[in-house]
Write an enzyme that holds these catalytic residues in place. Structure first.
Site, short mmCIF file in Angstrom:
data_model
loop_
_atom_site.label_atom_id
_atom_site.label_comp_id
_atom_site.label_asym_id
_atom_site.label_seq_id
_atom_site.Cartn_x
_atom_site.Cartn_y
_atom_site.Cartn_z
N GLU A 1 0.84 -1.21 0.00
CA GLU A 1 0.00 0.00 0.00
C GLU A 1 0.87 1.26 0.00
OE1 GLU A 1 -3.37 0.39 0.08
OE2 GLU A 1 -4.00 -1.68 0.40
N ASP B 1 -5.90 -3.73 8.58
CA ASP B 1 -6.63 -4.49 7.56
C ASP B 1 -5.91 -5.78 7.19
OD1 ASP B 1 -8.03 -2.18 7.76
OD2 ASP B 1 -7.61 -1.47 5.73
C1 GLA Z 1 -8.09 2.02 6.46
C2 GLA Z 1 -6.61 1.70 6.67
C3 GLA Z 1 -6.37 1.13 8.06
C4 GLA Z 1 -6.98 2.01 9.13
C5 GLA Z 1 -8.43 2.36 8.79
C6 GLA Z 1 -9.02 3.34 9.75
O1 GLA Z 1 -8.86 0.86 6.46
O2 GLA Z 1 -6.17 0.78 5.71
O3 GLA Z 1 -4.99 0.96 8.27
O4 GLA Z 1 -6.21 3.16 9.35
O5 GLA Z 1 -8.54 2.88 7.48
O6 GLA Z 1 -9.14 2.79 11.00
#
Ligand code: GLA
Length: 390
Positions: free
Chosen positions: A158, A170
């Site tokens: 990412e 995630d």
């Molecule tokens: C996205 C990002 C995560 C996190 C969320 C908010 O999903 O990928 O790393 O920061 O936003 O909680």
């Protein structure tokens, strides 16, 4: 798409060949938003929706990849420094590179993949894709990296290949998920615990606003930058302490900073964002206590507070998500909030069984009347993390 259909699609694309099948899920998050890159706590779980891929090493150095959902195909060399342009293939390309950096001898492979995590809904379709390939390629090319390395390879993808400076929640949820369990992760120490989640008398339901969120680019990264600036400013004021992230900052630190913000180049917006993060840190802990007592009304109350903070202070909501949150309140839903990064996607709702029908019907109808779009109701089933499908 099921395994048989995916294998049939692979055979059709690659001269009747077959390969190994891997799957990796999207995620929900009960509470703890934008805390991961601040060293705080998160409370995610994997869902049953995910990405499935057939992969077969092809004894060359060429990758040949087909996305069924996007009906798109690309080829590239594993050593290509630039990689493919289309985002869905950049995830695959990035993960392969990150695995190579971690010592896995990835060579060419053929792959076909598809998924049922709605794209841009805040359910981490991209982490599902990254984790699926991190797990599958490590297995097929006899890598020995750990699950945490897979998580980090996905996150680095990412950062380096997509342009989203995301935290770790995630990819962690996608790799480590377990059916029926949520996980409380301390993003600073990376310690985590599985929490059985079976709220008797309640359901967890997502309402997808169908406003597509896009985290790559500035708004998400801007917020992260604000948090880092605040942590760095507190560090300047307190050379005797070690302040890596907002996790290491207290409410007193924020008060002190308010008075000295001009000298340290901190804006009111930065402070507002940091206020949300400190509050969210407290809310995750309050939810853990409430879960231990089986007090779901308190869990729900904290969820509403998170929504308010995300909307007012962190400014990652949108009109449609605030509207869905208001409907939940009007219907007497126990807890409701934006889920994931924000800027669109889903709300997550903790709903008493007896209110489920009334709430989901009203949310769909009212939203359709107002926005001319039918939101999608998704019942949450907590599923397993990355795996090989035999
Ligand atoms: C996205 C990002 C995560 C996190 C969320 C908010 O999903 O990928 O790393 O920061 O936003 O909680």
């Amino acid at each position: 798409m099921n395994k048989q259909d995916l294998l049939a699609a692979f055979a059709a694309k690659f001269n009747g060949a077959t390969g190994s099948v891997y799957a990796s899920p999207g995620r929900i998050n009960l509470i703890g938003e934008h805390t991961d890159y601040n060293g705080g706590f998160v409370f995610p779980g994997a869902v049953k929706q995910g990405i499935m891929a057939v992969i077969r090493p092809n004894d060359t150095d060429t990758v040949r990849a087909y996305s069924i959902d996007l009906n798109d195909y690309a080829e590239w060399q594993v050593s290509d420094p630039k990689g493919p342009d289309a985002t869905c293939f950049r995830f695959v390309y990035g993960v392969a590179r990150e695995l190579m950096e971690r010592g896995v001898e990835v060579r060419g492979f053929d792959t076909v993949f598809a998924g049922d995590v709605p794209l841009g809904a805040g359910m981490s379709s991209s982490a599902a894709l990254e984790s699926c390939f991190a797990y599958g390629l490590n297995d097929l090319f006899h890598g020995t990296i750990s699950k945490w390395d897979m998580v980090l390879a996905g996150q680095a993808t990412e950062h380096k290949y997509i342009g989203c400076n995301c935290g770790i929640m995630d990819q962690f949820a996608s790799v480590f998920g377990k059916a029926g369990k949520l996980m409380r992760l301390d993003c600073r120490s990376r310690e985590f615990e599985y929490f059985p989640f079976d709220p008797k008398g309640y359901k967890l339901v997502l309402v997808n606003s169908c406003v597509k969120h896009e985290l790559a680019g500035s708004p998400y990264n801007d917020r992260r930058r604000s948090c880092e600036s605040v942590a760095a400013a507190v560090q300047k004021l307190h050379a005797d302490r070690r302040i890596d992230t907002l996790r290491d900052c207290s409410w007193e630190d924020l008060e002190e900073l308010k008075a000295k913000k001009a000298d340290l180049n901190i804006t009111d917006e930065d402070l507002k964002r940091a206020t949300f993060v400190l509050g969210e840190k407290d809310r995750v802990l309050a939810v853990c206590d409430a879960l231990n007592r089986g007090d779901y009304e308190e869990v729900g109350r904290q969820m509403y507070l998170t929504h308010e903070g995300l909307s007012r202070d962190y400014e990652v909501s949108c009109e449609e998500l605030d509207f869905l949150n208001d409907i939940a309140k009007e219907c007497g839903v126990t807890g409701s909030r934006i889920m994931g990064g924000g800027f669109g996607g889903c709300t997550i709702n903790l709903v008493k069984d007896e209110l489920y029908n009334a709430f989901t019907t009203r949310a769909v109808e009212a939203f359709r009347d107002k926005y001319n779009v039918t939101p999608i109701i998704i019942d949450v089933v907590i599923g397993d993390g990355s795996r090989k499908i035999d």
